[in-house]
Write an enzyme that holds these catalytic residues in place. Structure first.
Site, PDB file in Angstrom:
ATOM      1  N   GLU A  40       0.792  -1.225   0.000  1.00 56.52           N
ATOM      2  CA  GLU A  40       0.000   0.000   0.000  1.00 56.52           C
ATOM      3  C   GLU A  40       0.827   1.279   0.000  1.00 56.52           C
ATOM      4  O   GLU A  40       0.368   2.310  -0.486  1.00 56.52           O
ATOM      5  CB  GLU A  40      -0.934   0.006   1.224  1.00 56.52           C
ATOM      6  CG  GLU A  40      -2.063  -0.998   1.158  1.00 56.52           C
ATOM      7  CD  GLU A  40      -3.073  -0.672   0.068  1.00 56.52           C
ATOM      8  OE1 GLU A  40      -3.392   0.516  -0.129  1.00 56.52           O
ATOM      9  OE2 GLU A  40      -3.532  -1.617  -0.597  1.00 56.52           O
ATOM     10  N   SER A 297     -31.590 -20.158  56.200  1.00 57.59           N
ATOM     11  CA  SER A 297     -30.942 -19.630  57.412  1.00 57.59           C
ATOM     12  C   SER A 297     -29.773 -18.699  57.121  1.00 57.59           C
ATOM     13  O   SER A 297     -29.047 -18.323  58.045  1.00 57.59           O
ATOM     14  CB  SER A 297     -30.452 -20.796  58.278  1.00 57.59           C
ATOM     15  OG  SER A 297     -31.544 -21.528  58.791  1.00 57.59           O
TER      16      SER A 297
END
Length: 562
Positions: A40, A297
């Site tokens: 590129e 509990s």
């Protein structure tokens, strides 16, 4: 979404269903960086952001042919276009060049390349090199071979045109061009290029990471974060231990199970796991760690801490475990037995219902309900809304995560909700080698870290709970049926949930030792009557040593022997 170490847990699709994982940092030694620059922008490392001669050449060619023959965009200019998309017009090309020049002055080349590679499309719905490398080859960008990197670098010119799954011949031709450019620039040897050309790329559309699904679902729900690169507190080894433990328990017991591990110091959730296949049955995605269920509990330690702080009881004070009725409400113990006078510690350890219903009546149900809301319980309703005494034995609903976070407050020296003295005494009463032996049996002969722990079993055997805590961690486990079914007698906290919680706890401390609390200065010892547990007088025939809270425990003398 990542775990604490940076490992990717989940990737969700972004806008337009794109898969973008923008966390790659360009490295000049990576093949993908060399291949991209070669094809590129061969002069990328030396130019200032634009190439004036290339712009003039491209403009001349385009004018001569009357159409776009070639471009002159550098990688810097292309990065500008990716960051700020805009039309391909001459005016914008000028602006693009100016912005590229400014960017080159403000940022270094590595930053620019990283931005490009994290934003460029690579075919299908893959955006960015991390998603592309994982999506096409099932590996990270750094692990890409020369041929694979060349193929991906060649795609950026026309991602759809060079898709290897649809246009392999065209993609390979483009790859070979990239390889040739690498050779011309001297960035790859002839031998490397020849080897890369002979290898047919193995396209493997790897699935996106999808680990710890229940944790990730909860994290998104909790934080509202739906996009971006997010690091969670999850610790992979702790999560794995929880997943293995709940799956094993579920397979053995025929019920569902879930576990949560919390770090005490900051309240961070380090693990959250639920048994079963997330993609399995119709209820596979039900997060049982978040579902409200009867608490059993498990709320008794909070009532004990509140009563200690209010000076209503001390650890060795005797409570009455005998039949009682409050306006028609007749509580009973789990085993339907009565033990007469018991200490607060014994009532906690044995999880006796009647002494705690009496204690709640003395403390005040509305005050306890407010206390539970302060701890973050959001699903109370029922007994809490009505101010009922059934709160003492868990006739309200909580989620496992809420419960673990509430115990985190206790573990954090009371967290401002309780005094450090009350939090310490509750932890001390619910810990010790004898308690550990009750949970682990002969396994406790091996060194085990010290944890305080409390179990719970909801009425009609619907839910089994266990929570363990020390100064560093809180471990919570729930076992039950997702449908809420009852009557499964295996669902007892001490039998179903406790072994799972202890298995996880021992994984947290492989050496078998962990930290424990020091007694706060406000805890002091005094002589008490062995019958009542109150401060002894000269008339008490038998005495012993008991603990109290300075400034909170009243100096009430025993009156039983006067």
């Amino acid at each position: 979404m990542r775990d604490r170490s940076g490992e990717v847990l989940r990737v969700t699709l972004g806008p337009n269903d794109t898969d973008c994982r923008p966390y790659y940092t360009a490295d000049p030694s990576d093949w993908i960086v060399r291949a991209l620059v070669a094809v590129e922008d061969g002069t990328f490392w030396t130019h200032c952001g634009v190439r004036p001669l290339s712009i003039l050449r491209a403009a001349g060619q385009n004018l001569f042919y009357g159409r776009r023959i070639s471009g002159a965009s550098t990688l810097s200019m292309q990065t500008v276009r990716l960051i700020k998309p805009h039309p391909k017009t001459l005016l914008w090309k000028v602006r693009e060049a100016i912005m590229a020049l400014k960017m080159e002055r403000a940022k270094d080349k590595i930053w620019i390349l990283s931005q490009y590679l994290n934003r460029a499309p690579f075919g299908s719905n893959l955006v960015g090199i991390e998603a592309a490398a994982q999506g096409w080859f099932g590996k990270s960008p750094k692990a890409l071979g020369l041929g694979e990197a060349a193929l991906l670098a060649g795609m950026v010119q026309a991602p759809s045109r060079f898709r290897p799954d649809r246009n392999l011949k065209r993609a390979l031709k483009r790859r070979d061009y990239v390889l040739r450019r690498l050779g011309e620039l001297g960035w790859a040897t002839p031998e490397q290029i020849a080897a890369a050309r002979t290898v047919l790329p193995e396209i493997r559309r790897a699935p996106r990471p999808f680990k710890a699904p229940f944790y990730c679902d909860w994290f998104v729900q909790e934080t509202g974060i739906t996009h971006g690169d997010v690091t969670t507190p999850l610790e992979a080894d702790v999560q794995s231990a929880c997943e293995a433990a709940v799956d094993e328990a579920s397979a053995a017991g025929g019920y569902a199970a879930s576990a949560v591990v919390l770090r005490v110091a900051d309240g961070a959730v380090l693990a959250l796991a639920c048994s079963g296949d997330y993609f399995g049955a119709k209820d596979g995605q039900v997060n049982t760690a978040l579902a409200p269920r009867p608490a059993g509990s498990t709320l008794k330690p909070f009532l004990a801490a509140l009563a200690l702080d209010r000076g209503l009881v001390t650890p060795e004070e005797r409570l009455l475990d005998a039949p009682v009725a409050f306006k028609g409400y007749r509580p009973a113990n789990f085993d339907n037995r009565y033990r007469g006078r018991v200490t607060l510690r014994d009532a906690l350890v044995l999880s006796l219902n009647i002494p705690f219903v009496r204690l709640l009546h003395k403390t005040g149900a509305p005050a306890f309900a407010d206390n539970l809301r302060t701890l973050g319980f959001r699903h109370l309703g029922g007994e809490a809304a009505e101010g009922g005494l059934g709160m003492a034995i868990g006739n309200v609903e909580v989620s496992l995560l809420e419960l673990v976070r509430a115990y985190g407050t206790l573990a954090r020296n009371g967290g401002g909700v309780y005094s450090p003295e009350a939090a310490y005494l509750v932890a001390d009463m619910l810990s010790g080698r004898e308690r550990t032996g009750a949970a682990l049996g002969h396994v406790a002969d091996v060194a085990c870290p010290r944890f305080a722990w409390k179990t719970g079993t909801s009425s009609a055997y619907r839910d089994a709970w266990t929570v363990l805590w020390n100064p560093e961690y809180v471990v919570g486990v729930w076992c039950g049926h997702k449908s809420g079914g009852f009557g499964d007698t295996a669902l007892v906290g001490a039998k179903a949930a406790a072994p799972v919680a202890w298995k996880i706890a021992r994984r947290l401390y492989p050496a078998g030792s962990g930290p424990w609390y020091g007694a706060p200065p406000g805890v002091f010892r005094r002589t008490i009557c062995s019958l009542t547990g109150l401060a002894a007088t000269a008339d008490c025939p038998e005495t012993e040593e008991g603990r109290a809270l300075r400034g909170r425990t009243p100096a009430t003398l025993c009156a039983a022997h006067r």
